[in-house]
Design an enzyme around this catalytic site. Structure first.
Site, PDB file in Angstrom:
ATOM      1  N   GLU A   1       0.827  -1.209   0.000  1.00  0.00           N
ATOM      2  CA  GLU A   1       0.000   0.000   0.000  1.00  0.00           C
ATOM      3  C   GLU A   1       0.859   1.256   0.000  1.00  0.00           C
ATOM      4  O   GLU A   1       0.518   2.245  -0.665  1.00  0.00           O
ATOM      5  CB  GLU A   1      -0.943  -0.005   1.210  1.00  0.00           C
TER       6      GLU A   1
ATOM      7  N   HIS B   1       1.950   2.173  -3.439  1.00  0.00           N
ATOM      8  CA  HIS B   1       0.952   2.947  -4.190  1.00  0.00           C
ATOM      9  C   HIS B   1       1.062   4.436  -3.854  1.00  0.00           C
ATOM     10  O   HIS B   1       0.969   5.295  -4.749  1.00  0.00           O
ATOM     11  CB  HIS B   1      -0.454   2.450  -3.868  1.00  0.00           C
TER      12      HIS B   1
ATOM     13  N   GLU C   1      -0.495  -2.679  -9.828  1.00  0.00           N
ATOM     14  CA  GLU C   1      -0.554  -3.670  -8.753  1.00  0.00           C
ATOM     15  C   GLU C   1       0.681  -4.560  -8.774  1.00  0.00           C
ATOM     16  O   GLU C   1       1.277  -4.857  -7.733  1.00  0.00           O
ATOM     17  CB  GLU C   1      -1.825  -4.514  -8.872  1.00  0.00           C
TER      18      GLU C   1
END
Length: 308
Positions: A137, A140, A226
Site C-alpha cells: 500500500e 501505491h 498492482e
C-alpha cells in the site's frame, strides 16, 4: 399524434439551434490554442484534485473509518515506521474499517495520506505478512497511483464532455427527427427503428465502444501498478513469500468456497473460460494466483543470487 410529433420536432430543433448558437459564440470568443490547452489542463487538474479530495472524505465517512491509536496497536505502528524509513513516503494515517471481506487500500488525501485496513487483517496476518501488505500500500502512495488514475479519469471526462458538446447540435436534431417520425407513424416506441433513430443508435454505439476502450486501457494500467507495487514491497521487505501468503489468506477469506458452511453446499459457482477472461479484462487487480506466482519467482531469484 402528428401534432405531438410536430411539437417534439420543434422542441428538439430549438435545442439543436440553441446549442449551435452557443458553440458558434464560443468559437468566436476562442483564445489562442496554447491558452485553450492550458485552460483545459488546469481545469482537469483542479476538478480531478477536488474529486479525489471530496471522494476520499466521503468514502472514509461511508466506511466509518477510525484512526488506529499507537497505544492500541503498537506492533502495527512499529512495522509502519520501519517501512516509512526505507521508502520515499511520509508516514500516513493508519485507519481501520470493518468490511464484508478483508481488504486494504491506500488513499491520496489532502495534507496526509491514508492507509485503510480491515480489522480482520490484524488477526488474520502475522507480522511479516502484515509488513508485506503495508509495503504494497505504501508503494501505491510512493508512486501516487491513486492521484494519477484520478487525473487521468478527469482528463477523459473532460475530453468526452467537449466532444459531446461539439456534436450536440447534430445529436439533438437527429433525436428530434427520430422521435417525430415515430409519432408520425403512430408508434412512439419505435423511434429506434426509424432512419434517424438508427443513426443515433450508431452514434451511441460508437461512444460506448470508445469508452469501453478507454476503460480497458485504464484497467490494464491499474493491473500493471498492482504488479509494480508487489515488486516494490518484495524489494523493500526482502520477503516476497510473506506478501504472497498475505494475498492467499485474503483470497481464501474472501472466497465463499472456503467458508464454514461450504461442505453443506450442493454446488459452487461455475465460471466459464470466456466469462473469466472478460472479468480479467475489466478487473482493476490481477488474479491472486498470478500475483503469487510472480512473488514466488522473485523469491527464487533472491535465493539464486544468494540474497539472505
Amino acid at each position: 399524434m402528428v401534432l405531438v410529433g410536430v411539437v417534439v420536432l420543434l422542441f428538439y430543433g430549438l435545442l439543436a439551434y440553441g446549442s449551435y448558437v452557443a458553440l458558434a459564440t464560443l468559437w468566436r470568443l476562442r483564445p489562442d490554442p496554447t491558452t485553450a490547452v492550458l485552460t483545459v489542463a488546469v481545469l482537469t487538474v483542479v476538478f480531478g484534485y477536488l474529486s479525489l479530495r471530496v471522494g476520499t472524505a466521503r468514502l472514509l465517512a461511508q466506511l466509518d473509518a477510525r484512526e488506529l491509536s499507537r497505544a492500541r496497536v503498537p506492533g502495527a505502528y512499529d512495522v509502519l515506521d520501519g517501512l516509512v524509513e526505507r521508502m520515499d513516503v511520509a508516514a500516513p494515517r493508519l485507519m481501520v474499517v470493518r468490511l464484508q471481506t478483508p481488504n486494504a487500500f491506500a488513499l491520496d488525501t489532502a495534507g496526509r495520506d491514508t492507509v485503510v485496513v480491515d480489522a480482520a487483517l490484524l488477526r488474520l496476518l502475522d507480522r511479516a505478512e502484515f509488513e508485506g501488505l503495508l509495503a504494497h500500500e505504501l508503494a501505491h502512495l510512493e508512486r501516487r497511483d491513486s492521484l494519477v488514475q484520478t487525473l487521468a479519469f478527469s482528463a477523459v471526462q473532460t475530453v468526452v464532455s467537449l466532444a459531446y458538446a461539439a456534436v450536440s447540435p447534430v445529436v439533438f436534431l437527429v433525436s428530434g427527427l427520430a422521435f417525430a417520425a415515430a409519432w408520425f407513424r403512430g408508434d412512439p416506441a419505435s423511434w429506434a427503428e426509424t432512419v434517424p433513430g438508427r443513426a443515433r443508435r450508431r452514434l451511441e454505439q460508437g461512444v460506448a465502444v470508445a469508452m469501453a476502450a478507454v476503460t480497458l486501457f485504464a484497467r490494464a494500467h491499474s493491473r500493471r501498478r498492482e504488479y509494480a507495487a508487489d515488486a516494490r514491497a518484495a524489494a523493500v521487505t526482502g520477503r516476497p513469500l510473506a506478501l504472497a501468503r498475505a494475498l492467499e489468506k485474503i483470497e481464501r477469506a474472501a472466497t465463499p468456497e472456503f467458508g464454514i458452511l461450504s461442505p453443506l453446499w450442493i454446488r459452487g459457482e461455475v465460471e466459464s473460460g470466456e466469462e473469466r477472461a472478460l472479468r480479467d479484462l475489466f478487473s482493476t487487480h490481477p488474479r491472486t494466483e498470478d500475483r503469487v506466482e510472480r512473488l514466488r519467482r522473485a523469491e527464487d531469484d533472491r535465493v539464486r543470487i544468494g540474497v539472505r
